[in-house]
Design a protein around this motif. Structure first.
Motif: not given
Length: 575
Positions: A346-349, A362-369, A396-403, A416-422
């Motif tokens: 995912v593009p940063l900033a 695309n070829r996105v293989a990871m989601l960092g914190a 914690r990849a989705f922790r800031r996405l409260r909207a 398995q299902l991702p954890t920390g879903l909004p």
């Protein structure tokens, strides 16, 4: 684009208070003074004294008894091949002439055909057989539609010297640059809409009206915009150049720089390798999809600081295609489409106000914190059909996405299902992964979730943990199709309205299968292993809202017994 006769009638003023002399009859003494019915061509309709409607009558000959009082004449959808000058010249009061969809050729249209129509404001001759445009059109015109003919040439006075002209439609013809005179719009300084799409233009025509607000040039052969070609079009708001042959060398830093009101620019389906320079700050939508762009440079976007929608899908953006901060100048960006590229992360900033990020295929293989921390206001995130695996999706990849309301992770390699879903999620798509188990913890707190798709996974009923559905108190649509379920999962949410179970291994539906789902409206059991009597007679008791039961493509015809107290007979589908 074309006004129907009915719409024109609604917009135009009422009929004159007194009939024209040629239509009025003087009453005899002692007789009623009420005038006789107006004359009207056979089979036509004349709803008003100034209106003649001969639409769709397969006429081959121009009607010869049209009243001189006619202001609005419709002859569209007929078989006319020519326009007789002597008949048209009588109708000097015409304001609207609709000849759309006939067989009129240039040979059947005399040069002087319209010279007597000095009041004409709207003329529609689209979908005919014209090979060249009429040489002379009335000075009074406001709208001219000559689209979908076979025209190769227009003339200086076709559209020139028309001070009231506002809209010109020439799309779907065979016009090349040689067929457009340099003074085609001389003296026509009020034209706001010009459509030249689907022609054979190789470069942007010179001397376009400076008053233009909308310019359609898509589907041509344009490889170059000559320097200064758009320097006078300072009122232009929409410019369509998609499906051409534009390259970087065909544009320069001044091509768009004078367009201080431009809001919409479509350059998709061209051969651009870079974002064009000199974009105006008023631009709201920039469509660059289906080009050859390898990298987005922040310097090219500094001028377009008002951009809200950026579409970059199906380019050649690789791992370094969107460097960190490349989109930072776009502080108000709302939507970013970058699907169909070669991005590995995912593009940063990204801009902080971004609301919709669409990057499937695309070829996105990871989601960092921290990958998504710069976009806390994100409402839609689409990462479908990438290369995500559960071990590389940080908890914690989705922790800031409260909207976040919509999350699409379909077509990845999640087990398995991702954890920390909004907890704000309304839609969660996880179809076409490799899910083998469902546990209640990842779904905890999702009390606003309305739609959940788990289709095309490897789920069995025994692998769905107790209490998995307990938190989903707003769920209305659940898709469990194309899994390995052997019976209907128990304890489904009470709010459920649509349940998709097709293409599983269900061979029996017991009497208590739907006790927890009284609001069910649609049930899909197609392509399972059901037999004639597999569904218990009591299965649908307590489902007063059920309207659709699909049991097709099973081993045998399935008998669907519905409760006699149901207020309305549901639609039962079977072979």
């Amino acid at each position: 684009m074309r006004l129907s006769l009915l719409l024109l009638l609604l917009l135009l003023p009422g009929p004159p208070t007194a009939p024209c002399m040629e239509d009025a009859a003087f009453p005899h003494l002692g007789e009623s003074s009420q005038p006789p019915p107006r004359a009207c061509p056979p089979r036509c309709s004349c709803p008003r004294a100034d209106t003649v409607d001969c639409d769709g009558l397969d006429l081959r000959v121009f009607p010869d008894n049209i009243t001189r009082a006619a202001q609005h004449l419709s002859l569209q959808n007929n078989q006319l091949q020519e326009l007789p000058y002597n008949e048209l010249s009588r109708l000097s009061g015409l304001r609207t002439l609709n000849l759309h969809n006939n067989l009129i050729s240039s040979e059947g249209l005399p040069d002087e055909a319209f010279e007597s129509l000095t009041q004409l404001q709207h003329i529609y001759v689209a979908h005919n057989k014209l090979s060249v445009a009429p040489q002379f059109l009335p000075r009074s015109l406001r709208v001219v539609d000559l689209a979908a003919n076979q025209m190769t040439e227009i003339f200086p006075l076709t559209f020139g010297e028309k001070p009231a002209l506002r809209s010109v439609y020439l799309h779907n013809n065979q016009l090349s640059n040689a067929g457009l005179p340099p003074d085609a719009f001389h003296g026509s300084e009020a034209v706001t809409t010009l459509s030249l799409s689907n022609n054979q233009l190789s470069y942007l025509p010179p001397s376009l009206p400076p008053s233009l607000e909308r310019l359609h040039l898509q589907n041509n052969l344009i490889s170059k915009v000559p320097r200064g070609a758009l320097s006078r079009q300072t009122h232009l708001r929409e410019l369509y150049l998609q499906h051409n042959q534009l390259t970087d060398s065909g544009l320069d830093a001044t091509t768009f720089s004078k367009l201080h009101r431009l809001e919409y620019l479509d350059l998709s389906h061209n051969h651009l390798a870079a974002v064009p320079a000199g974009l105006p700050h008023t631009l709201a939508v920039l469509h660059l999809g289906r080009n050859r762009i390898r990298q987005v440079e922040a310097a090219r976007l500094h001028g377009a600081r008002g951009l809200r929608y950026l579409l970059l899908q199906h380019n050649q953006l690789g791992a370094a295609g969107l460097p960190t901060g490349a989109l930072r100048p776009l502080r108000g960006l709302h939507t970013l489409h970058i699907y169909g590229n070669g991005l590995e992360r995912v593009p940063l900033a990204l801009p902080r106000r971004l609301r919709s990020l669409v990057l499937p295929h695309n070829r996105v293989a990871m989601l960092g914190a921290r990958d998504l921390t710069s976009t806390p206001g994100l409402a839609e995130l689409n990462l479908a059909h990438n290369r995500l695996v559960s071990a590389r999706v940080h908890h914690r990849a989705f922790r800031r996405l409260r909207a976040l309301r919509s999350l699409d992770l379909a077509g990845n390699q999640l087990t398995q299902l991702p954890t920390g879903l909004p907890t704000s999620l309304h839609t969660l798509r996880l179809q076409r992964n490799q899910l083998r188990a469902l546990e209640p913890e990842p779904l905890a707190g999702l009390d606003q979730l309305q739609e959940l798709s788990l289709a095309h996974n490897r789920l069995r009923v025994g692998d769905i943990g107790p209490g998995t559905w307990h938190e989903l108190q707003a769920l209305q649509v659940l898709d469990l199709s194309h899994n390995e379920l052997s019976f209907v999962p128990p304890d489904l949410p009470e709010t459920l309205e649509e349940l998709r179970l097709q293409s599983n291994r269900i061979s029996h539906v017991g009497p208590e299968a739907f006790l927890s789902t009284p609001n069910l409206r649609a049930l899909f059991l197609r392509a399972n292993r059901l037999h004639m009597t597999s569904i218990a007679p009591e299965a649908f008791l307590g489902l007063p809202h059920l309207r659709v039961v699909d049991t097709t493509e099973n081993l045998e015809q399935v008998l669907v017994q519905l409760p006699p107290t149901a207020p309305r007979q549901p639609r039962a589908w079977g072979p």
